[in-house]
Design a protein around this motif. Structure first.
Motif, PDB file in Angstrom:
ATOM      1  N   TYR A   1      -4.368  -0.857 -14.298  1.00  0.00           N
ATOM      2  CA  TYR A   1      -4.091   0.329 -13.344  1.00  0.00           C
ATOM      3  C   TYR A   1      -3.979   1.685 -14.388  1.00  0.00           C
ATOM      4  CZ  TYR A   1      -0.813   3.479 -10.804  1.00  0.00           C
ATOM      5  OH  TYR A   1      -0.064   4.383  -9.819  1.00  0.00           O
ATOM      6  N   GLY A   2      -4.884   2.824 -13.738  1.00  0.00           N
ATOM      7  CA  GLY A   2      -4.897   3.871 -14.519  1.00  0.00           C
ATOM      8  C   GLY A   2      -6.189   3.937 -15.347  1.00  0.00           C
TER       9      GLY A   2
ATOM     10  N   TRP B   1      -9.280  10.948  -6.149  1.00  0.00           N
ATOM     11  CA  TRP B   1      -8.126  11.206  -5.647  1.00  0.00           C
ATOM     12  C   TRP B   1      -7.261   9.884  -6.413  1.00  0.00           C
ATOM     13  CZ3 TRP B   1      -3.910   8.856  -3.908  1.00  0.00           C
ATOM     14  CH2 TRP B   1      -2.690   9.882  -3.455  1.00  0.00           C
ATOM     15  N   LEU B   2      -7.887   8.822  -6.137  1.00  0.00           N
ATOM     16  CA  LEU B   2      -7.111   7.575  -6.597  1.00  0.00           C
ATOM     17  C   LEU B   2      -6.915   7.571  -8.141  1.00  0.00           C
ATOM     18  CD1 LEU B   2      -8.883   5.119  -4.126  1.00  0.00           C
ATOM     19  CD2 LEU B   2      -6.418   5.744  -4.195  1.00  0.00           C
ATOM     20  N   LEU B   3      -7.963   7.933  -8.815  1.00  0.00           N
ATOM     21  CA  LEU B   3      -8.111   7.818 -10.247  1.00  0.00           C
ATOM     22  C   LEU B   3      -7.114   8.942 -10.702  1.00  0.00           C
ATOM     23  CD1 LEU B   3     -11.803   7.305 -11.054  1.00  0.00           C
ATOM     24  CD2 LEU B   3     -10.048   5.620 -11.442  1.00  0.00           C
ATOM     25  N   GLN B   4      -7.077   9.937 -10.142  1.00  0.00           N
ATOM     26  CA  GLN B   4      -6.188  11.184 -10.468  1.00  0.00           C
ATOM     27  C   GLN B   4      -4.854  10.701 -10.358  1.00  0.00           C
ATOM     28  OE1 GLN B   4      -7.508  14.526  -8.739  1.00  0.00           O
ATOM     29  NE2 GLN B   4      -9.137  15.029 -10.480  1.00  0.00           N
ATOM     30  N   TRP B   5      -4.378  10.123  -9.113  1.00  0.00           N
ATOM     31  CA  TRP B   5      -3.115   9.940  -8.781  1.00  0.00           C
ATOM     32  C   TRP B   5      -2.744   8.786  -9.842  1.00  0.00           C
ATOM     33  CZ3 TRP B   5       0.903  10.479  -6.091  1.00  0.00           C
ATOM     34  CH2 TRP B   5       1.856   9.653  -5.775  1.00  0.00           C
TER      35      TRP B   5
ATOM     36  N   ILE C   1       0.612   9.077 -12.104  1.00  0.00           N
ATOM     37  CA  ILE C   1       2.053   8.334 -12.143  1.00  0.00           C
ATOM     38  C   ILE C   1       2.242   7.748 -13.400  1.00  0.00           C
ATOM     39  CG2 ILE C   1       2.884   6.103 -11.094  1.00  0.00           C
ATOM     40  CD1 ILE C   1       2.729   8.684  -9.026  1.00  0.00           C
ATOM     41  N   LEU C   2       1.083   7.504 -14.146  1.00  0.00           N
ATOM     42  CA  LEU C   2       1.273   6.870 -15.499  1.00  0.00           C
ATOM     43  C   LEU C   2       1.892   7.781 -16.691  1.00  0.00           C
ATOM     44  CD1 LEU C   2      -1.883   4.759 -16.099  1.00  0.00           C
ATOM     45  CD2 LEU C   2       0.452   3.835 -15.927  1.00  0.00           C
ATOM     46  N   LYS C   3       1.489   8.958 -16.333  1.00  0.00           N
ATOM     47  CA  LYS C   3       2.189  10.333 -17.222  1.00  0.00           C
ATOM     48  C   LYS C   3       3.569  10.690 -16.822  1.00  0.00           C
ATOM     49  CE  LYS C   3      -2.428  12.530 -18.074  1.00  0.00           C
ATOM     50  NZ  LYS C   3      -3.437  13.585 -17.849  1.00  0.00           N
TER      51      LYS C   3
ATOM     52  N   ILE D   1       0.789  -1.122  -0.064  1.00  0.00           N
ATOM     53  CA  ILE D   1      -0.110  -0.004   0.065  1.00  0.00           C
ATOM     54  C   ILE D   1       0.939   1.111   0.010  1.00  0.00           C
ATOM     55  CG2 ILE D   1      -1.495   1.525   1.343  1.00  0.00           C
ATOM     56  CD1 ILE D   1      -3.385  -0.769   0.283  1.00  0.00           C
ATOM     57  N   THR D   2       1.971   1.416   0.704  1.00  0.00           N
ATOM     58  CA  THR D   2       2.975   2.350   0.856  1.00  0.00           C
ATOM     59  C   THR D   2       3.411   2.724  -0.481  1.00  0.00           C
ATOM     60  OG1 THR D   2       3.398   1.951   3.283  1.00  0.00           O
ATOM     61  CG2 THR D   2       4.911   3.435   1.936  1.00  0.00           C
ATOM     62  N   ALA D   3       4.104   1.447  -1.104  1.00  0.00           N
ATOM     63  CA  ALA D   3       4.779   1.722  -2.397  1.00  0.00           C
ATOM     64  C   ALA D   3       3.575   2.372  -3.649  1.00  0.00           C
ATOM     65  CB  ALA D   3       5.122   0.356  -2.759  1.00  0.00           C
ATOM     66  N   TYR D   4       2.388   1.677  -3.486  1.00  0.00           N
ATOM     67  CA  TYR D   4       1.353   2.182  -4.424  1.00  0.00           C
ATOM     68  C   TYR D   4       1.095   3.788  -4.177  1.00  0.00           C
ATOM     69  CZ  TYR D   4      -3.331   3.182  -6.053  1.00  0.00           C
ATOM     70  OH  TYR D   4      -4.525   3.954  -6.584  1.00  0.00           O
ATOM     71  N   PHE D   5       1.096   4.399  -2.989  1.00  0.00           N
ATOM     72  CA  PHE D   5       0.842   5.643  -2.755  1.00  0.00           C
ATOM     73  C   PHE D   5       2.412   6.310  -2.868  1.00  0.00           C
ATOM     74  CE2 PHE D   5      -2.803   4.616  -0.215  1.00  0.00           C
ATOM     75  CZ  PHE D   5      -3.701   5.361  -0.897  1.00  0.00           C
ATOM     76  N   GLN D   6       3.404   5.754  -3.224  1.00  0.00           N
ATOM     77  CA  GLN D   6       4.570   6.413  -3.537  1.00  0.00           C
ATOM     78  C   GLN D   6       4.732   6.524  -5.293  1.00  0.00           C
ATOM     79  OE1 GLN D   6       7.507   4.122  -1.373  1.00  0.00           O
ATOM     80  NE2 GLN D   6       7.449   5.219   0.236  1.00  0.00           N
ATOM     81  N   GLY D   7       3.718   5.837  -5.971  1.00  0.00           N
ATOM     82  CA  GLY D   7       3.851   5.662  -6.940  1.00  0.00           C
ATOM     83  C   GLY D   7       4.856   4.615  -7.713  1.00  0.00           C
TER      84      GLY D   7
END
Length: 166
Positions: free
Chosen positions: A90-91, A149-153, A157-159, A55-61
């Motif tokens: 993802y994304g 927030w999750l979708l924008q995040w 990250i993809l961009k 989860i932490t790595a997910y939020f770090q991108g």
């Protein structure tokens, strides 16, 4: 023994619950009434540590999919929906209608929405990636602001091409 840990995230504290060797719940604290900690021990185990790291790595991108072992209880229909959610990249997003078609229940859009709402593993099983067929964001058990927030995040990250691990 059921045990839990809390992960601090950019969108609020996240409750992780494990039973035996499986993650069984990921929920936003203070959002859902189903967050009941009575009878659960605050301590860690290998599954909770892995879930916290992921989860932490997910939020770090740096992580786009999860490998922590999980288990959920629900009807066969709910399980079919939840399994399909894990296949949404993802994304990306998918409509409730398209998800209903994917699980061979094309007229069950509303039931798909209800199964989404009952998803016990927020983020890990990405129900935030399901939207209305017109492209509008519709509901999220953790709150619509968190879904946005999750979708924008994920899009950001993809961009940025920041992803280091899948």
């Amino acid at each position: 023994m059921r045990c839990y840990q809390i992960v601090v995230s950019p969108i609020g504290d996240i409750l992780l619950v494990a039973e035996e060797n499986f993650l069984t719940q990921v929920d936003f604290l203070g959002v859902n009434d189903r967050t009941e900690l009575a009878g659960i021990v605050y301590r860690s185990n290998q599954v909770l540590e892995q879930a916290k790291e992921e989860i932490t790595a997910y939020f770090q991108g740096t992580l786009t999919s999860f490998t922590v072992p999980y288990a959920y209880q629900g009807t066969e229909f709910q399980k079919k929906v939840w399994q399909a959610l894990t296949r949404i990249p993802y994304g990306e997003t998918l409509s409730y209608e398209a998800l209903a078609r994917e699980i061979n229940h094309p007229r069950a859009c509303r039931a798909v929405g209800q199964a989404n709402h009952r998803n016990p593993l927020a983020i890990i099983v990405p129900c935030h990636r399901v939207i209305g067929k017109n492209g509008h964001l519709i509901g999220y058990g953790g709150g619509l602001d968190k879904k946005v927030w999750l979708l924008q995040w994920e899009q950001r990250i993809l961009k940025e091409g920041k992803i280091l691990a899948k």
